[in-house]
Write an enzyme that holds these catalytic residues in place. Structure first.
Site, mmCIF file in Angstrom:
data_model
loop_
_atom_site.group_PDB
_atom_site.id
_atom_site.type_symbol
_atom_site.label_atom_id
_atom_site.label_comp_id
_atom_site.label_asym_id
_atom_site.label_seq_id
_atom_site.Cartn_x
_atom_site.Cartn_y
_atom_site.Cartn_z
ATOM 1 N N ARG A 55 44.450 8.507 5.446
ATOM 2 C CA ARG A 55 44.589 7.328 6.304
ATOM 3 C C ARG A 55 44.489 7.654 7.787
ATOM 4 N NH1 ARG A 55 47.101 6.299 1.563
ATOM 5 N NH2 ARG A 55 47.574 8.492 1.808
ATOM 6 N N THR A 56 45.272 8.640 8.230
ATOM 7 C CA THR A 56 45.357 8.876 9.680
ATOM 8 C C THR A 56 44.019 9.334 10.237
ATOM 9 O OG1 THR A 56 47.663 9.483 9.336
ATOM 10 C CG2 THR A 56 46.708 10.042 11.466
ATOM 11 N N ARG A 105 46.594 17.041 14.128
ATOM 12 C CA ARG A 105 47.593 17.131 13.047
ATOM 13 C C ARG A 105 47.743 18.607 12.717
ATOM 14 N NH1 ARG A 105 48.158 13.718 7.608
ATOM 15 N NH2 ARG A 105 49.038 12.358 9.187
HETATM 16 N N1 ASP Z 1 51.047 10.281 5.546
HETATM 17 C C1 ASP Z 1 52.349 10.525 6.112
HETATM 18 C C2 ASP Z 1 52.361 11.803 6.911
HETATM 19 O O1 ASP Z 1 51.320 12.399 7.113
HETATM 20 C C3 ASP Z 1 53.425 10.486 5.097
HETATM 21 C C4 ASP Z 1 53.308 11.479 3.978
HETATM 22 O O2 ASP Z 1 52.447 12.343 3.970
HETATM 23 O O3 ASP Z 1 54.145 11.379 3.090
HETATM 24 O O4 ASP Z 1 53.405 12.216 7.358
#
Ligand code: ASP
Length: 324
Positions: A55-56, A105
């Protein structure tokens, strides 16, 4: 607003409100047939993901593209990181190409802050270890506000693997900034050290007992379920998956109790979901679930963040109704 977005604590209430207002205009762009505005023409955004993401990463890329920025994706595998290049050298190399923003990230908590001290471009934290994920908290706030209006006094309950969750940390900060009341729930083994002291300073509640919170005096307006992050667990944090679900999963029966207390209750999850563990499959797909609204809000909110950090003087290039 500062040049970087590293922590949700970097944002005042005014900053959050103006990003969310811009995101509303960006949502209009998202609904158009031709999804393109010239706002960031000539700007370059690098998405550097040292950890996996669906998603991100894709929403930052879409956000940049819809605003006409040049967006480039890098991952650890396939970059010189896999040859042993340090984070500092990698960051300075990318910065030397005169990019405008680095969306990063990384599995190390604090990595985004460190990078911001080495480079000239804007740095956006897209998740650093177990520390923070500020754009997730903004998109969650956007989703809640679009369903319930102002968040002042609303009761949001965050449940699950708090120890490994950057989503929880950023959400507590942003929800408190917007005046919500927050309760966090986890088994004792997944309740991070220091939460009690933090909850006393910042005024939120903590509990080990999900059922007591659901049936408590304070009806729940939104239930945010967190993923059990097995990839970050080295030991046994709970006996079996079944026991975790019995104590902390959002089962159909728990959702029914929540709805009886508050028919407008919302169910959230940042994804990716472990269906059947922290959230029952039928609850994830229930009418109360806004999981896909969160994904959709992710693009509009990330457009707004890029706009606030990068657009500067070119604000007049925004489409009709999209002025911040
Ligand atoms: N997508 C979110 C994160 O990257 C939550 C998860 O991974 O559980 O922190």
């Amino acid at each position: 607003m500062t040049r970087h977005l590293i922590s949700s604590a970097d944002l005042t209430r005014h900053d959050v409100e103006s990003i969310l207002a811009t995101a509303e205009s960006m949502h209009d762009v998202q609904r158009r047939e031709v999804k393109k505005v010239p706002t960031l023409r000539g700007r370059t955004v690098i998405n550097f993901f040292f950890e996996d993401s669906t998603r991100t990463r894709s929403s930052f890329e879409i956000a940049g593209k819809w605003m006409s920025a040049d967006t480039i994706n890098l991952s650890a595998k396939g970059s010189s990181t896999s040859k042993g290049e340090s984070l500092r050298d990698t960051a300075m190399t990318v910065d030397a190409m005169a990019v405008d923003a680095l969306v990063i990230r990384h599995n190390a908590s604090g990595a985004a802050r460190q990078v911001s001290q080495w480079v000239r471009c804007s740095v956006i934290n897209a998740g650093d270890g177990t520390h923070e994920h500020p754009t997730q908290a903004l998109l969650d706030a956007y989703t809640l506000r679009s369903r319930m209006g102002r968040l002042d006094g609303k009761h949001v309950v965050i449940v699950g693997d708090l120890t490994h969750s950057r989503v929880f940390r950023s959400n507590v900060i942003t929800l408190k900034t917007l005046g919500a009341r927050v309760t966090v729930v986890a088994p004792p083994t997944l309740m991070p050290a220091g939460v009690t002291a933090w909850s006393e300073t910042d005024g939120f509640a903590t509990s080990w007992d999900l059922d007591a919170v659901i049936d408590g005096d304070d009806a729940v307006d939104a239930m945010m379920m967190l993923r059990v992050q097995r990839e970050r667990m080295s030991g046994g944090y709970f006996p079996t998956a079944r026991e975790y679900t019995v104590g902390y999963g959002l089962t159909r029966e728990r959702l029914e109790r929540l709805v009886r207390r508050n028919p407008d209750v919302l169910v959230m999850h940042p994804g990716p979901m472990n269906r059947g563990l922290e959230i029952a499959a039928e609850v994830a797909d229930a009418p109360q679930s806004v999981v896909l609204d969160q994904v959709s809000a992710g693009v509009a909110v990330r457009m707004a963040v890029l706009y606030h950090l990068l657009a500067g003087e070119s604000a007049e290039q925004l489409p009709e109704g999209a002025q911040a």
